[in-house]
Write a protein that holds these residues in place. Sequence first.
Motif, PDB file in Angstrom:
ATOM      1  N   UNK A 162      43.467  37.896  36.875  1.00 21.26           N
ATOM      2  CA  UNK A 162      43.942  39.081  36.157  1.00 21.26           C
ATOM      3  C   UNK A 162      43.743  38.851  34.663  1.00 21.26           C
ATOM      4  N   UNK A 163      43.270  39.881  33.961  1.00 24.39           N
ATOM      5  CA  UNK A 163      43.064  39.794  32.514  1.00 24.39           C
ATOM      6  C   UNK A 163      43.753  40.955  31.823  1.00 24.39           C
ATOM      7  N   UNK A 164      44.377  40.652  30.677  1.00 25.01           N
ATOM      8  CA  UNK A 164      45.058  41.662  29.865  1.00 25.01           C
ATOM      9  C   UNK A 164      44.565  41.565  28.432  1.00 25.01           C
ATOM     10  N   UNK A 165      44.597  42.693  27.722  1.00 26.35           N
ATOM     11  CA  UNK A 165      44.266  42.681  26.295  1.00 26.35           C
ATOM     12  C   UNK A 165      45.389  42.018  25.511  1.00 26.35           C
ATOM     13  N   UNK A 166      46.619  42.117  26.015  1.00 22.16           N
ATOM     14  CA  UNK A 166      47.799  41.575  25.348  1.00 22.16           C
ATOM     15  C   UNK A 166      48.748  41.065  26.420  1.00 22.16           C
ATOM     16  N   UNK A 206      47.386  44.749  34.055  1.00 19.44           N
ATOM     17  CA  UNK A 206      46.165  44.086  33.577  1.00 19.44           C
ATOM     18  C   UNK A 206      45.047  45.090  33.307  1.00 19.44           C
ATOM     19  N   UNK A 207      44.124  44.702  32.439  1.00 12.03           N
ATOM     20  CA  UNK A 207      42.936  45.521  32.175  1.00 12.03           C
ATOM     21  C   UNK A 207      42.054  45.571  33.416  1.00 12.03           C
ATOM     22  N   UNK A 208      42.019  44.457  34.160  1.00  7.21           N
ATOM     23  CA  UNK A 208      41.316  44.418  35.436  1.00  7.21           C
ATOM     24  C   UNK A 208      41.783  43.210  36.240  1.00  7.21           C
ATOM     25  N   UNK A 209      41.581  43.274  37.549  1.00  7.68           N
ATOM     26  CA  UNK A 209      41.873  42.154  38.439  1.00  7.68           C
ATOM     27  C   UNK A 209      40.676  41.939  39.359  1.00  7.68           C
ATOM     28  N   UNK A 210      40.555  40.711  39.838  1.00 15.53           N
ATOM     29  CA  UNK A 210      39.507  40.366  40.801  1.00 15.53           C
ATOM     30  C   UNK A 210      40.148  39.511  41.880  1.00 15.53           C
ATOM     31  N   UNK A 211      39.980  39.899  43.131  1.00 18.78           N
ATOM     32  CA  UNK A 211      40.441  39.043  44.217  1.00 18.78           C
ATOM     33  C   UNK A 211      39.348  38.032  44.521  1.00 18.78           C
ATOM     34  N   UNK A 212      39.713  36.763  44.520  1.00 10.63           N
ATOM     35  CA  UNK A 212      38.759  35.675  44.722  1.00 10.63           C
ATOM     36  C   UNK A 212      38.301  35.601  46.173  1.00 10.63           C
ATOM     37  N   UNK A 226      40.765  38.708  25.306  1.00 10.13           N
ATOM     38  CA  UNK A 226      41.710  39.028  26.367  1.00 10.13           C
ATOM     39  C   UNK A 226      42.372  37.719  26.795  1.00 10.13           C
ATOM     40  N   UNK A 227      43.444  37.815  27.548  1.00 11.43           N
ATOM     41  CA  UNK A 227      44.026  36.626  28.155  1.00 11.43           C
ATOM     42  C   UNK A 227      43.939  36.787  29.670  1.00 11.43           C
ATOM     43  N   UNK A 228      43.801  35.657  30.360  1.00  9.19           N
ATOM     44  CA  UNK A 228      43.645  35.733  31.810  1.00  9.19           C
ATOM     45  C   UNK A 228      44.488  34.673  32.509  1.00  9.19           C
ATOM     46  N   UNK A 229      44.666  34.908  33.825  1.00  3.54           N
ATOM     47  CA  UNK A 229      45.390  33.970  34.672  1.00  3.54           C
ATOM     48  C   UNK A 229      44.815  34.002  36.079  1.00  3.54           C
ATOM     49  N   UNK A 230      45.078  32.938  36.826  1.00  5.62           N
ATOM     50  CA  UNK A 230      44.770  32.878  38.252  1.00  5.62           C
ATOM     51  C   UNK A 230      46.074  32.608  38.980  1.00  5.62           C
ATOM     52  N   UNK A 231      46.338  33.384  40.009  1.00  5.44           N
ATOM     53  CA  UNK A 231      47.562  33.173  40.778  1.00  5.44           C
ATOM     54  C   UNK A 231      47.259  33.074  42.266  1.00  5.44           C
ATOM     55  N   UNK A 232      47.986  32.185  42.919  1.00  2.42           N
ATOM     56  CA  UNK A 232      47.937  32.034  44.369  1.00  2.42           C
ATOM     57  C   UNK A 232      49.028  32.914  44.948  1.00  2.42           C
ATOM     58  N   UNK A 233      48.662  33.772  45.872  1.00  5.80           N
ATOM     59  CA  UNK A 233      49.608  34.689  46.509  1.00  5.80           C
ATOM     60  C   UNK A 233      49.608  34.406  48.010  1.00  5.80           C
ATOM     61  N   UNK A 234      50.780  34.049  48.533  1.00  3.38           N
ATOM     62  CA  UNK A 234      50.885  33.729  49.944  1.00  3.38           C
ATOM     63  C   UNK A 234      51.392  34.946  50.715  1.00  3.38           C
TER      64      UNK A 234
END
Length: 124
Positions: free
Chosen positions: A57-61, A67-73, A95-103
């Motif tokens: 997920x990436x956000x401008x702030x 988020x500005x956009x998301x991508x499922x891996x 932009x700032x981004x993160x990766x998260x694990x979702x169970x």
Amino acid sequence: MYRIGIDLGGTNIAAGLVDENYKIEMTKGDTPTFGFEIYLTDGSVYEPEVGDSVVFAAKANKYDIEPAFTIEADMESQTVTFREEHTKALEIGKYIWELSLNKENGYRCTFIANKKLNLTVGVA
């Protein structure tokens, strides 16, 4: 150390660069692919389970609600692949981004957070 994500498919060559601080440099609208690994606290590699997903997920702030956009891996190859529509309409800039694990049971763990993404303009 730097990692480069490249997509040579079709007629265009798309590339992105990730540095040792996980900063991503890429041209908006490009389609690079980046790999990832998830490590447990003991240093061993986490093996994805059925129902797991990882979301980029990436956000401008960082204070933006959405988020500005998301991508499922892709969990099988453990890669994040950008498509043109993810960034083509965005403003050039940081932009700032993160990766998260979702169970499947609702547990969510952000294992990479507050990293920089710099979108630049293509020359062509």
